[in-house]
Enzyme design. Structure first.
Site: not given
Ligand code: MRU
Length: 379
Positions: A54-56, A94, A207, A248, A258-259
């Protein structure tokens, strides 16, 4: 970065065969460090959708390698159509992370530039590797630029620890290496600057608690876990010097997805006159969306809110109910922080103001595609 003293990336082709892609199964962290092998498109799609990765940045890198696996499976006669179908399939896994579509498009473009199927397969694999290497390189540079911010604060505090608040995990686990929000922290530590990180636990998937705290511990960076709602209090009481988060997807006008919960941190930072930075590689910019309001926000299963998973004292993984079984929950994964609340964007090319003019001036070579009309009022 380090895991038990050994250096890892988050994704890599297996030594025995480039037809096998290795990832760290992040669902098992911090209690178990498990390497998983992906050998087909379906496995890679599941790894993205079910958040093994996960994560961009890491979603983008995994999508690149997923296209490589799809190219190995594609029929000679229908190769291009099969590849395009794989791209569409991955894109739906996603919806918010921009790097996913960016990586898929890049692979499709590379494949279109050569003629034969063997050539296409070769260039797809090379491009997937390049995407992963570039991601790590971009993040390292984000760290070098962001370090200057922490250095200034450290000088103002006569070397006392710089207190950084971060939300979710925009660490190396969210990219191929270094991370975005964490890269300036690692670079500052390497330059001898004292740092301490406030880690938001980041409900519902946690996370922060599961990933950010763990990766900072592995790197020996002082950090403290807090509940998501503690940030405002810490800012009011002078315990936060700067907020650095990841993203993201960020529009070319500076609105930041973002999250979930990031927006509230930005509001609290503004109210307390604390700088709020967003760290990102350029692969996370959306050059087509003018307004953050139009970023697709992923809605995930309500069970992530009504249940919680962890490990018992005996070491068994368990998932338990925390809400009543009939509770209805709605699980928005991301929110939008409007550009006006962002002090600056830390990119691989430098730090830039979060507005169209500044972003375009720094990235004047990045192509925008399609029509660009402001279709909604500013967020
Ligand atoms: O749902 P996720 O874990 O894929 O979400 C992404 C994240 O962890 C955050 O939003 C993060 O700050 C940005 S992704 C580099």
């Amino acid at each position: 970065m380090n895991v038990n003293g050994k250096s890892y990336r988050t994704i890599w082709p297996a030594v025995h065969s480039s037809d096998t892609i290795c990832i760290i199964d992040q669902r098992q962290l911090p209690h178990n460090f498990v390497i998983e092998e992906l050998t087909n498109l379906e496995m890679a799609w599941r790894a993205i959708r079910d958040m093994h990765v996960r994560g961009a940045g890491l979603i983008g890198a995994t999508a690149g390698f997923a296209m490589h696996l799809a190219a190995l499976e594609a029929q000679e006669k229908t190769f291009t159509a099969d590849l395009e179908a794989a791209g569409k399939y991955l894109n739906d896994s996603r919806p918010t992370a921009r790097n996913l579509g960016w990586a898929v498009d890049r692979i499709l473009q590379a494949a279109a530039g050569v003629d034969t199927v063997p050539e296409k397969r070769r260039i797809i694999y090379a491009t997937a590797c390049r995407i992963a290497d570039e991601d790590a390189g971009f993040c390292r540079k984000v760290g070098e630029h962001g370090r200057a911010i922490l250095k200034k604060i450290s000088a103002r505090k006569n070397g006392d620890p710089v207190n950084i608040l971060t939300h979710c995990n925009a660490g190396w686990l969210a990219f191929v290496d270094y991370g975005s929000a964490t890269a300036p922290i690692y670079a500052a530590r390497d330059a001898g600057i004292n740092v301490h990180v406030w880690v938001d636990e980041t409900r519902p998937w946690n996370q922060g608690a599961k990933l950010t705290a763990w990766e900072l511990q592995q790197e020996g960076i002082p950090n403290t876990l807090i509940t998501d709602n503690a940030g405002g209090h810490l800012m009011q009481t002078g315990k936060v010097d700067v907020v650095i988060v990841g993203t993201d997807r960020t529009t070319h006008t500076g609105d930041v997805a973002n999250k979930i919960g990031t927006y509230l941190k930005a509001l609290a930072a503004k109210d307390n006159n604390i700088p709020f930075y967003v760290a990102l590689p350029s692969s996370t910019f959306d050059w087509n969306l003018d307004n953050g309001r139009d970023i697709p926000i992923e809605i995930r299963s309500g069970e992530e809110i009504t249940r919680v998973s962890g490990v018992t004292d005996a070491g068994t993984s368990e998932s338990v109910w925390i809400a009543g079984r009939d509770t209805i929950a709605e699980n928005y994964a991301f929110d939008i922080t409007p550009a006006r609340l962002v002090t600056g964007l830390i990119t691989e090319r430098g730090i830039v103001e979060a507005n169209r003019e500044s972003i375009h001036a720094l990235f004047d070579d990045m192509q925008r595609q399609g029509d660009h009309h402001d279709i909604s009022p500013p967020i």
